[in-house]
Design a protein around this motif. Structure first.
Motif, mmCIF file in Angstrom:
data_model
loop_
_atom_site.group_PDB
_atom_site.id
_atom_site.type_symbol
_atom_site.label_atom_id
_atom_site.label_comp_id
_atom_site.label_asym_id
_atom_site.label_seq_id
_atom_site.Cartn_x
_atom_site.Cartn_y
_atom_site.Cartn_z
ATOM 1 N N VAL A 66 8.225 -12.982 21.139
ATOM 2 C CA VAL A 66 7.985 -11.763 21.912
ATOM 3 C C VAL A 66 7.713 -12.135 23.369
ATOM 4 C CG1 VAL A 66 6.476 -9.756 22.178
ATOM 5 C CG2 VAL A 66 7.052 -10.593 19.888
ATOM 6 N N LEU A 67 8.557 -11.638 24.283
ATOM 7 C CA LEU A 67 8.458 -12.013 25.696
ATOM 8 C C LEU A 67 7.739 -11.007 26.579
ATOM 9 C CD1 LEU A 67 11.953 -13.585 26.422
ATOM 10 C CD2 LEU A 67 9.787 -14.714 25.946
ATOM 11 N N ALA A 68 7.817 -9.711 26.259
ATOM 12 C CA ALA A 68 7.211 -8.703 27.128
ATOM 13 C C ALA A 68 6.677 -7.549 26.298
ATOM 14 C CB ALA A 68 8.243 -8.196 28.137
ATOM 15 N N LEU A 69 5.597 -6.934 26.796
ATOM 16 C CA LEU A 69 4.961 -5.796 26.137
ATOM 17 C C LEU A 69 4.661 -4.727 27.182
ATOM 18 C CD1 LEU A 69 2.337 -7.738 23.986
ATOM 19 C CD2 LEU A 69 4.483 -6.746 23.175
ATOM 20 N N PHE A 70 4.746 -3.467 26.750
ATOM 21 C CA PHE A 70 4.454 -2.348 27.641
ATOM 22 C C PHE A 70 3.960 -1.182 26.795
ATOM 23 C CE2 PHE A 70 5.786 1.652 29.597
ATOM 24 C CZ PHE A 70 5.196 1.542 30.847
ATOM 25 N N VAL A 71 2.833 -0.588 27.171
ATOM 26 C CA VAL A 71 2.309 0.592 26.477
ATOM 27 C C VAL A 71 2.612 1.802 27.348
ATOM 28 C CG1 VAL A 71 0.275 1.740 25.536
ATOM 29 C CG2 VAL A 71 0.491 -0.743 25.365
ATOM 30 N N ASP A 72 3.311 2.788 26.770
ATOM 31 C CA ASP A 72 3.675 3.973 27.550
ATOM 32 C C ASP A 72 2.632 5.077 27.413
ATOM 33 O OD1 ASP A 72 4.181 5.329 25.132
ATOM 34 O OD2 ASP A 72 6.348 5.256 25.360
ATOM 35 N N SER A 73 2.876 6.206 28.037
ATOM 36 C CA SER A 73 1.923 7.320 28.053
ATOM 37 C C SER A 73 1.738 7.965 26.680
ATOM 38 C CB SER A 73 2.372 8.372 29.068
ATOM 39 O OG SER A 73 3.631 8.905 28.695
ATOM 40 N N LYS A 74 2.643 7.709 25.750
ATOM 41 C CA LYS A 74 2.507 8.224 24.380
ATOM 42 C C LYS A 74 1.891 7.185 23.452
ATOM 43 C CE LYS A 74 6.385 11.387 24.788
ATOM 44 N NZ LYS A 74 7.708 11.780 24.286
ATOM 45 N N ASN A 75 1.326 6.127 24.031
ATOM 46 C CA ASN A 75 0.693 5.025 23.314
ATOM 47 C C ASN A 75 1.659 4.258 22.410
ATOM 48 O OD1 ASN A 75 -1.675 3.465 23.100
ATOM 49 N ND2 ASN A 75 -2.113 4.339 21.100
ATOM 50 N N ARG A 76 2.943 4.275 22.757
ATOM 51 C CA ARG A 76 3.906 3.439 22.041
ATOM 52 C C ARG A 76 3.894 2.063 22.685
ATOM 53 N NH1 ARG A 76 8.895 7.548 22.638
ATOM 54 N NH2 ARG A 76 8.056 7.377 24.730
ATOM 55 N N LEU A 77 3.912 1.037 21.863
ATOM 56 C CA LEU A 77 3.988 -0.330 22.358
ATOM 57 C C LEU A 77 5.445 -0.752 22.361
ATOM 58 C CD1 LEU A 77 2.478 -3.010 23.130
ATOM 59 C CD2 LEU A 77 2.742 -3.626 20.717
ATOM 60 N N TRP A 78 6.016 -0.959 23.552
ATOM 61 C CA TRP A 78 7.398 -1.393 23.696
ATOM 62 C C TRP A 78 7.426 -2.905 23.730
ATOM 63 C CZ3 TRP A 78 11.660 1.722 23.566
ATOM 64 C CH2 TRP A 78 11.398 3.097 23.544
ATOM 65 N N ILE A 79 8.396 -3.481 23.035
ATOM 66 C CA ILE A 79 8.436 -4.918 22.819
ATOM 67 C C ILE A 79 9.823 -5.448 23.178
ATOM 68 C CG2 ILE A 79 8.032 -6.750 21.125
ATOM 69 C CD1 ILE A 79 6.791 -4.307 19.376
ATOM 70 N N SER A 80 9.844 -6.489 24.009
ATOM 71 C CA SER A 80 11.089 -7.166 24.362
ATOM 72 C C SER A 80 11.022 -8.579 23.793
ATOM 73 C CB SER A 80 11.234 -7.214 25.887
ATOM 74 O OG SER A 80 12.398 -7.896 26.246
ATOM 75 N N TYR A 81 12.148 -9.070 23.328
ATOM 76 C CA TYR A 81 12.187 -10.335 22.589
ATOM 77 C C TYR A 81 13.040 -11.382 23.281
ATOM 78 C CZ TYR A 81 10.406 -7.277 18.997
ATOM 79 O OH TYR A 81 9.643 -6.388 18.305
ATOM 80 N N PHE A 82 12.850 -12.638 22.852
ATOM 81 C CA PHE A 82 13.700 -13.742 23.294
ATOM 82 C C PHE A 82 15.152 -13.421 22.960
ATOM 83 C CE2 PHE A 82 15.841 -17.761 22.443
ATOM 84 C CZ PHE A 82 15.592 -18.445 23.618
ATOM 85 N N LYS A 83 15.357 -12.980 21.723
ATOM 86 C CA LYS A 83 16.668 -12.493 21.305
ATOM 87 C C LYS A 83 16.893 -11.190 22.076
ATOM 88 C CE LYS A 83 18.489 -10.791 16.940
ATOM 89 N NZ LYS A 83 18.171 -10.739 15.515
ATOM 90 N N ASN A 84 18.069 -10.917 22.487
ATOM 91 C CA ASN A 84 18.368 -9.741 23.297
ATOM 92 C C ASN A 84 18.133 -8.462 22.475
ATOM 93 O OD1 ASN A 84 18.934 -9.134 25.874
ATOM 94 N ND2 ASN A 84 21.143 -9.269 25.694
ATOM 95 N N ALA A 85 16.875 -8.075 22.353
ATOM 96 C CA ALA A 85 16.524 -6.909 21.536
ATOM 97 C C ALA A 85 15.309 -6.212 22.133
ATOM 98 C CB ALA A 85 16.225 -7.337 20.104
ATOM 99 N N ILE A 86 15.163 -4.955 21.775
ATOM 100 C CA ILE A 86 14.013 -4.162 22.195
ATOM 101 C C ILE A 86 13.584 -3.317 21.000
ATOM 102 C CG2 ILE A 86 15.404 -2.253 23.099
ATOM 103 C CD1 ILE A 86 13.301 -1.978 25.323
ATOM 104 N N ALA A 87 12.284 -3.093 20.896
ATOM 105 C CA ALA A 87 11.738 -2.291 19.799
ATOM 106 C C ALA A 87 10.464 -1.626 20.307
ATOM 107 C CB ALA A 87 11.431 -3.177 18.596
ATOM 108 N N TYR A 88 9.917 -0.737 19.489
ATOM 109 C CA TYR A 88 8.608 -0.197 19.820
ATOM 110 C C TYR A 88 7.811 0.027 18.555
ATOM 111 C CZ TYR A 88 10.275 4.619 18.854
ATOM 112 O OH TYR A 88 10.785 5.753 18.271
#
Length: 140
Positions: A66-88
């Motif tokens: 897991v390379l990056a994390l971001f919490v948005d205004s709806k309290n979702r945790l967005w996750i960026s990965y070493f592998k070219n992928a994104i999830a929340y």
């Protein structure tokens, strides 16, 4: 002459021996519930102040690094990965391209360490060195 007093700071070094998923921490974020999230080379860790809960690809993550994390205004945790992928993560569940129709449509063309896609007012923005730019129709 008045006396000067120094303040002593106390800290605890948390490692995999304490339950952290991995010792190499790439990202941290705190959600509105107070949990602190750590993105490591071996998975995602959620810390409640006393113990860790760890998540890996066995729990639905697209990748363990897991390379990056971001919490948005709806309290979702967005996750960026070493592998070219994104999830929340939202309300106890991970959403990826396999179970979310919007994520399924995203085409990530950047390489490792690339800028992070974050939600903002129902639109996805491309964040590069703290500069937010709207994505065009082609995704570029």
């Amino acid at each position: 002459m008045s006396k000067a007093y120094s303040q002593e700071y106390s800290f605890t070094n948390l490692t995999s021996k304490n339950g952290l998923a991995g010792n190499q921490v790439y990202a941290m974020a705190q959600d509105s519930s107070g949990f602190i999230w750590f993105g490591t080379e071996s998975g995602l860790s959620r810390f409640d102040g006393s113990k860790f809960v760890n998540y890996t690809s066995k729990d639905g993550l697209p990748d363990n690094e897991v390379l990056a994390l971001f919490v948005d205004s709806k309290n979702r945790l967005w996750i960026s990965y070493f592998k070219n992928a994104i999830a929340y993560y939202s309300k106890g569940k991970f959403y990826t391209g396999s179970n979310d129709s919007v994520l399924r449509k995203l085409v990530l063309r950047e390489s490792v360490g690339s800028p992070f896609l974050v939600p903002f007012k129902s639109r996805l923005f491309h964040s590069l060195v703290s500069v937010l730019k709207p994505l065009g129709r082609s995704g570029a």
